[in-house]
Design an enzyme around this catalytic site. Structure first.
Site, short mmCIF file in Angstrom:
data_model
loop_
_atom_site.label_atom_id
_atom_site.label_comp_id
_atom_site.label_asym_id
_atom_site.label_seq_id
_atom_site.Cartn_x
_atom_site.Cartn_y
_atom_site.Cartn_z
N ASP A 3 -8.70 -5.40 -5.71
CA ASP A 3 -8.26 -4.24 -4.94
C ASP A 3 -8.78 -2.98 -5.63
O ASP A 3 -8.24 -2.56 -6.65
CB ASP A 3 -6.74 -4.20 -4.86
CG ASP A 3 -6.23 -3.05 -4.01
OD1 ASP A 3 -7.05 -2.24 -3.52
OD2 ASP A 3 -5.00 -2.94 -3.83
N HIS A 26 -7.09 -5.87 -1.43
CA HIS A 26 -5.87 -5.16 -1.04
C HIS A 26 -4.96 -6.05 -0.20
O HIS A 26 -3.78 -5.77 -0.05
CB HIS A 26 -6.27 -3.91 -0.26
CG HIS A 26 -5.22 -2.85 -0.17
ND1 HIS A 26 -4.60 -2.30 -1.28
CD2 HIS A 26 -4.67 -2.21 0.89
CE1 HIS A 26 -3.74 -1.37 -0.91
NE2 HIS A 26 -3.75 -1.31 0.40
N SER A 72 0.84 -1.19 0.00
CA SER A 72 0.00 0.00 0.00
C SER A 72 0.88 1.25 0.00
O SER A 72 1.66 1.45 -0.93
CB SER A 72 -0.96 -0.04 1.19
OG SER A 72 -1.99 0.89 1.04
#
Length: 735
Positions: free
Chosen positions: A678, A710, A593
């Protein structure tokens, strides 16, 4: 299409092998997917198969608690779900027991009865059973299981039972008519509508990992009581939020923490229905009677940001919740707000306290609020007294700061019990969840007593010798401010050998960026899994991290590419000075991320001097400006980059910190992961990096998980993820 298929079938196998779309089998082969295993090594397989306890929940009299536990088996390729019940007494660990319950939702009906909701075999509806729990001579055993009743549909979750009100509240996704009995019929009609088109006139179009559909989640109430010694489920299902446009729990992660139930009312948080939810974080708090019939009463000011954790006091006369001031900022400081329902007055308990409260609950007598808040990479339990209600609303009282009741590790799911006790769940860097008991709050003249109630994974972790993490502090980019990092020593490390042996190192940067690597258990980026494979592991908490004060968190705003990276360089230097036996010629880095953004940013800035031999980027940002258009929670980008991406200020900031502008400086071998579901950071981010690396001739590898979001959550995919990482690092180091 038929002709195309015939044509393809006539192509020779040699020709097929030369076509790029059909040559993928060679790239599917693992590089060298071996990692160390053994009775004294905590391997990726051990992590995935380790039991995963949930949070402890005590009964009303506080002598028993149940804990849901799941455990995956690679051999059986199944996940077993069980419920463990533990007595809350002296030295109770050996006296608890697992109940014979299949997967489902459990909650206490009374002190010796669990409600257990499970789907029927055909999956069309759900049923509720009353499961008796026997507790004799300090030993817990299973009793009888009796069918109480059937619900008219499936998909029910987030059950909360209030015994005084004889009411069961739950959430379910419904069609606009909120008719529970016709959900299946309407689902079937929608699926057979003749098209797969999804049509939208407003955001959200999709959220987290799901495309928005015509159904929304709402709350229902139904009677549930014991009559003549037998539990009975009512047949009148009430929808107290019908016609309001309110959907709660709030997606994607809301659950029972988004509403609470008294004997007469429900209090809940919901996205403000009058502003676009994709670029506003504002959530309002409402209260409504259990039976509905009247419009919900709005308790918040309407000017706030996100809210959470609404709870009643035991008397049902006050409500408390957490509240952020800034609409559009998901990492603002969370204050504690109290609303006196009798006097109709709202006031703030923690107007200046520099921590963010969460998971609120009133003490058993209602005179205090007990809650959790992060501090210095730990999640502690705190307590603050509830003062007399002021004369006017929105008063920010001058009160003493909350008092920390715990200091180490990460606490959650706090539950006050009779007799000045508090049940809580705690994990650490060396252990998943276990249940603990704090006692002595009713005797302030005596020290608090802490007792571990369960040891649910102790046997499985026996002999693994997990490292608790070493805190190191160093001066960061903001002069005079100390910045934190954890360091984990590799398996087999001995100080006596430090002059004779060099160790490879992994530098792991957390996501967020408004998050932290904390003293808590992780089933994804577990630092001990990496350390047990023979690596030093460094996990810094740079500018933007939470739990170190709000100013430190806020400093990353519009500064993604400078301030945190000064801290990262200093964290690297501090670790090398502390452990000169770290082999910088065998250094690698990884992040997900925002941590993935950090990998892409480091990739384009060799002048930082890290010298990593390989990089792993999981679902990371590659093109910051593009992300401002493609992400679903638009408020995040708008806040962190100064506005929507087409505005002048935001355009300047996002391009300044855009890794895609520095591709010409890429040179490090890079492994990329991405989940196709995601929607926070679409997979085109990793595709863009991979395409660039391939054209530059830089060793690179892309792993796509079509069924993951994600995070990589499925056990077999998680093992594959670990295998690919260690194979990549092995290829590019001497490990």
């Amino acid at each position: 299409m038929q002709k195309l298929l015939v044509f393809i079938s006539c192509i020779s196998s040699a020709a097929l092998a030369s076509q790029t779309p059909f040559a993928m089998s060679s790239t599917h082969a693992l590089l060298n997917a071996t990692f160390k295993e053994g009775p004294d090594i905590f391997s990726p397989k051990n992590l995935i198969e380790l039991s995963r306890p949930g949070a402890g929940v005590a009964n009303d009299i506080g002598d028993l608690a149940f804990i849901p536990v799941t455990k995956f088996s690679f051999k059986e390729k199944t996940t077993e779900a069980r419920v463990y019940v533990a007595p809350l007494q002296e030295n109770p660990a050996s006296n608890g027991g697992f109940l014979s319950l299949s997967a489902g939702d459990a909650f206490w009906l009374d002190a010796r009865t669990l409600g257990h909701v499970v789907p029927t075999k055909d999956g069309k509806i759900q049923e509720i059973y009353a499961v008796s729990v026997k507790y004799d001579d300090g030993v817990v055993t299973s009793g009888s299981s009796t069918l109480v009743g059937s619900f008219p549909t499936c998909g029910l979750s987030n059950f909360k039972y209030n015994a005084k009100g004889a009411a069961l509240v739950f959430s379910v996704y419904v069609w606009p008519d909120t008719n529970l009995t016709s959900i299946k019929q309407q689902d079937d009609a929608y699926e057979s509508r003749g098209t797969t088109a999804l049509v939208y006139d407003r955001t959200y179009v999709r959220h987290w990992d799901t495309w928005r559909g015509p159904k929304t989640q709402t709350l229902f109430t139904v009677g549930l009581a014991k009559e003549n010694g037998t539990w009975a489920l009512g047949g009148n299902y009430l929808s107290p939020l019908q016609g309001t446009g309110h959907s709660t729990p709030v997606e994607p992660f809301g659950g029972t923490d988004h509403f609470d139930v008294s004997s007469t009312h429900i209090v809940y948080t919901v996205k403000d229905p009058f502003v676009p939810e994709a670029w506003h974080t504002r959530q309002n708090i409402y209260i409504v009677p259990l039976k509905g019939g009247v419009a919900p009463k709005h308790l918040t000011s309407g000017k706030q940001g996100a809210t959470g954790s609404p709870v009643f006091n035991p008397q049902g006369t006050k409500v408390a919740w957490t509240e952020m001031a800034k609409d559009g900022y998901e990492a603002d400081r969370s204050k504690i707000i109290v609303y006196d329902l009798i006097k109709d007055i709202r006031f703030t308990l923690t107007p200046t306290w520099d921590r963010s409260a969460s998971q609120l609950t009133f003490s058993a007598d209602g005179n205090s609020i007990i809650f959790t808040a992060d501090e210095n990479a730990r999640t502690k339990i705190w307590i603050i007294a509830v003062p007399n209600t002021p004369k006017f609303s929105d008063a920010e009282l001058s009160l003493p700061d909350p008092i920390a009741l715990t200091q180490a590790h990460s606490a959650s799911s706090v539950q006050p019990l009779p007799g000045g006790r508090v049940l809580y769940t705690q994990s650490s860097l060396t252990s998943p969840n276990d249940v603990y008991l704090l006692s002595g709050l009713d005797t302030p003249e005596r020290p608090l007593k802490f007792e571990q109630i369960t040891r649910l994974t102790e046997n499985e972790l026996q002999g693994k010798d997990l490292f608790p993490g070493e805190d190191i502090w160093f001066e960061g980019e903001d002069a005079g401010r100390q910045v934190h990092s954890f360091v984990f020593r590799p398996k087999g490390y001995r100080k006596a050998d430090r002059a004779a042996k060099k160790w490879p190192v992994i530098f792991i940067v957390h996501g967020g960026p408004q998050s932290a690597t904390a003293d808590s258990w992780s089933t994804r980026w577990n630092p001990n899994v990496f350390a047990q494979q023979g690596y030093f592991v460094i996990t810094p908490n740079p500018t933007g991290s939470t739990s170190f004060g709000q100013e430190f968190t806020d400093r990353i705003t519009e500064h993604w590419g400078d301030r945190p990276f000064e801290d990262l360089k200093r964290a690297w230097k501090a670790a090398l000075e502390l452990y000169p036996e770290i082999d910088t010629d065998n250094a690698v880095a990884a992040g997900a991320s925002w941590g993935g953004y950090a990998m892409n940013w480091i990739q384009g800035h060799p002048e930082f001097g890290f010298g990593f031999k390989a990089i792993v980027c999981h679902d990371g940002v590659f093109d910051t400006k593009y992300n401002g258009f493609s992400t679903e929670e638009l408020y995040f980008f708008n806040h962190d980059f100064g506005g929507p991406p087409w505005t002048e200020r935001s355009s300047i900031v996002s391009e300044k910190w855009n890794p895609s502008n520095f591709v010409h400086k890429f040179s490090t071998p890079q492994l990329l992961f991405h989940g196709s579901r995601d929607y926070r950071l679409p997979e085109t981010e990793s595709l863009g990096v991979f395409n660039a690396l391939q054209q530059l001739g830089i060793d690179s590898r892309l792993v796509i998980f079509p069924d993951e979001n994600h995070w990589v959550l499925k056990p077999e995919n998680s093992l594959k993820w670990h295998e690919e990482i260690f194979a990549w690092f092995t290829k590019h180091t001497n490990q």
